[in-house]
Design an enzyme around this catalytic site. Structure first.
Site, short mmCIF file in Angstrom:
data_model
loop_
_atom_site.label_atom_id
_atom_site.label_comp_id
_atom_site.label_asym_id
_atom_site.label_seq_id
_atom_site.Cartn_x
_atom_site.Cartn_y
_atom_site.Cartn_z
N CYS A 1 98.43 0.03 89.17
CA CYS A 1 97.14 0.85 89.41
C CYS A 1 96.06 0.23 89.35
O CYS A 1 95.68 -0.55 88.23
CB CYS A 1 96.92 2.08 88.50
SG CYS A 1 98.31 3.33 88.48
N CYS B 1 83.88 2.91 90.64
CA CYS B 1 84.14 2.94 89.31
C CYS B 1 84.25 1.33 88.92
O CYS B 1 84.86 0.41 89.53
CB CYS B 1 85.58 3.54 89.19
SG CYS B 1 85.50 5.27 89.83
N CYS C 1 86.28 0.71 98.47
CA CYS C 1 85.73 2.18 97.95
C CYS C 1 84.50 2.09 97.87
O CYS C 1 84.05 1.27 96.96
CB CYS C 1 86.70 2.37 96.78
SG CYS C 1 86.32 4.16 96.47
N CYS D 1 102.71 4.33 97.61
CA CYS D 1 101.37 4.58 97.16
C CYS D 1 100.52 3.98 98.10
O CYS D 1 100.64 2.75 98.42
CB CYS D 1 101.06 3.94 95.61
SG CYS D 1 99.48 4.10 95.24
N GLU E 1 96.49 -2.57 101.09
CA GLU E 1 97.71 -2.71 100.59
C GLU E 1 98.15 -1.24 100.24
O GLU E 1 97.70 -0.41 100.05
CB GLU E 1 97.34 -3.48 99.20
CG GLU E 1 97.05 -4.73 99.28
CD GLU E 1 96.92 -5.82 97.97
OE1 GLU E 1 97.02 -6.99 97.82
OE2 GLU E 1 96.20 -5.02 97.02
N CYS F 1 87.63 -0.70 88.25
CA CYS F 1 88.59 -0.94 89.18
C CYS F 1 88.20 -2.04 90.32
O CYS F 1 87.19 -2.15 90.94
CB CYS F 1 88.53 0.65 90.04
SG CYS F 1 89.47 0.68 91.55
N1 SAH Z 1 90.18 6.99 94.18
C1 SAH Z 1 91.15 7.83 93.78
C2 SAH Z 1 92.28 7.29 93.85
C3 SAH Z 1 92.84 5.84 93.88
S1 SAH Z 1 92.94 5.20 92.25
C4 SAH Z 1 91.02 7.87 92.27
O1 SAH Z 1 90.08 7.28 91.73
O2 SAH Z 1 91.34 8.90 91.69
C5 SAH Z 1 94.15 6.06 91.51
C6 SAH Z 1 94.11 5.87 89.88
O3 SAH Z 1 94.17 4.57 89.38
C7 SAH Z 1 92.96 6.67 89.31
O4 SAH Z 1 93.19 7.32 88.36
C8 SAH Z 1 92.12 5.19 88.94
O5 SAH Z 1 91.13 5.66 88.27
C9 SAH Z 1 93.26 4.48 88.31
N2 SAH Z 1 92.58 2.99 88.14
C10 SAH Z 1 91.64 2.53 88.65
N3 SAH Z 1 91.67 1.17 88.24
C11 SAH Z 1 92.62 0.95 87.40
C12 SAH Z 1 93.14 -0.13 86.41
N4 SAH Z 1 92.59 -1.05 86.42
N5 SAH Z 1 94.21 0.31 85.56
C13 SAH Z 1 94.93 1.45 85.68
N6 SAH Z 1 94.65 2.38 86.59
C14 SAH Z 1 93.28 2.15 87.31
FE1 SF4 Z 2 87.43 4.11 93.99
FE2 SF4 Z 2 88.78 2.71 92.51
FE3 SF4 Z 2 86.94 4.57 91.68
FE4 SF4 Z 2 89.37 5.27 92.97
S1 SF4 Z 2 89.03 4.21 90.81
S2 SF4 Z 2 87.23 6.32 93.37
S3 SF4 Z 2 89.64 3.59 94.20
S4 SF4 Z 2 86.57 2.76 92.74
#
Ligand code: SAH
Ligand code: SF4
Length: 330
Positions: A324, A106, A102, A95, A81, A109
């Site tokens: 996000c 995390c 991934c 974006c 996406e 996420c």
């Molecule tokens: N993997 C990279 C970039 C993609 S995520 C990273 O983690 O930085 C982009 C941003 O969205 C990151 O700061 C991530 O922590 C945040 N993010 C992930 N899950 C989210 C959620 N459920 N709500 C808001 N932001 C989120």
């Molecule tokens: Fe991967 Fe989501 Fe963590 Fe970014 S926030 S590193 S996309 S698991």
């Protein structure tokens, strides 16, 4: 679109042909070679069969029309996406995703919960931008910014991501200024180090999300490998080399990392010149909840009182699951 194959097909053509082709694809945003009327008919035919421009995708448009999500499907049926955000000031930000799923995992996420399916190829990253360039062309709009904040960890697909940034930046391709391009990392230290050696001014953002290692490890297991002090040391080296601001992303998760005490703790470790903090209200995807608005305001005020530069991120496209952390390509 296979960019290597495209350049190979054009290798024996005159240099002006290559220029015409690049103009047609990356400036006029054609989606079928038949529209490249400057090219000879047999070359168009060859390109249509060997390097088709079509991108299989479905668009989802938010109720306020400000957010458009594209679900792209690639040759192996894997999906990714990308999101277009139309800002009030005229900016059109895309974006993009760097991976399908991934591996960083995390806990908050949606993408992380998928695990890693595979890296995206250079052409697949570029296609995400092309889909929206073609979409905007219809009302004479253009993409002004690209952020690598979609699915995946860009520094774990470093070569393809950097190659994509080069094409986005190159005047022969998209011609976007490097300051209009941004990348966000979960704090992959070798990636930050390498990125600091690139000869450009692309913006760097780092996801921190906790003021101490114990909590950060709970939220982002990668913190065991690259704990806060190592991430910050790599950022300091980066700043020393580049003299550029670095943005720290900090999610606001209810009752987890959003207390005023935690804000003061955060301020202590991030109180340095050229550091800035971007607060992101958590978008619910699993078992955590977003912080209340006035909790976020208090948190932000505590950072400002401590002398930090802090902003809050505007959130786009909830209703189409484009905000996000909501991308999961289902
Ligand atoms: N993997 C990279 C970039 C993609 S995520 C990273 O983690 O930085 C982009 C941003 O969205 C990151 O700061 C991530 O922590 C945040 N993010 C992930 N899950 C989210 C959620 N459920 N709500 C808001 N932001 C989120
Ligand atoms: Fe991967 Fe989501 Fe963590 Fe970014 S926030 S590193 S996309 S698991």
């Amino acid at each position: 679109m296979d960019i290597d194959r495209l350049e190979k097909i054009l290798k024996d053509e005159k240099p002006y042909r290559l220029r015409q082709v690049r103009r047609a694809v990356f400036h006029d945003f054609i989606d079928d070679w038949s529209q490249a009327t400057t090219l000879a008919a047999d070359l168009r035919k060859k390109l249509n069969s060997q390097c088709p421009l079509g991108v299989k995708n479905k668009l989802f448009i938010s109720a306020d029309k400000k957010t458009i999500k594209a679900l792209l499907e690639f040759a192996d049926a894997q999906k990714a996406e990308a999101v277009l955000m139309r800002h009030r000031d005229g900016r059109n930000t895309v974006c993009v995703s760097s991976q399908i799923g991934c591996p960083v995992g995390c806990v908050f996420c949606a993408t992380g919960q998928m695990g890693l399916r595979r890296n995206l190829a250079l052409g697949e990253i570029i296609e995400q931008v092309l889909v929206f360039s073609r979409f905007l062309k219809k009302d004479s709009g253009r993409i002004t910014n690209v952020v690598f904040m979609g699915m995946g960890e860009p520094f774990l697909n470093y070569d393809n991501v950097v190659a994509a940034l080069r094409l986005l930046n190159s005047p022969d391709y998209f011609g976007l200024g490097s300051r209009k391009l941004s990348i966000s990392t979960a704090g992959i230290v070798p990636g930050i180090e390498k990125f600091g050696r690139e000869d450009w001014q692309v913006n760097l953002a780092v996801s921190l999300h906790a003021p101490d290692n114990a909590l950060r490890t709970k939220l982002m297991p990668i913190n065991k490998v690259y704990p806060i002090e190592k991430v910050l040391a790599a950022v300091d080296d980066y700043i020393a080399k580049k003299n550029r601001r670095v943005m720290f992303e900090y999610l606001m998760i209810k009752g987890v990392n959003d207390s005023e005490e935690q804000a003061r703790q955060l301020a202590k470790i991030l109180n340095k010149p050229l550091y800035m903090v971007n607060l992101i209200r958590y978008n619910q995807t699993g078992s955590y909840y977003p912080s209340e608005s006035d909790t976020i305001s208090k948190f932000m005020q505590a950072l400002l009182d401590a002398g930090l530069t802090a902003t809050q991120r505007y959130s786009f496209g909830h209703d189409i699951k484009a905000a996000c952390g909501q991308l999961a390509a289902q």
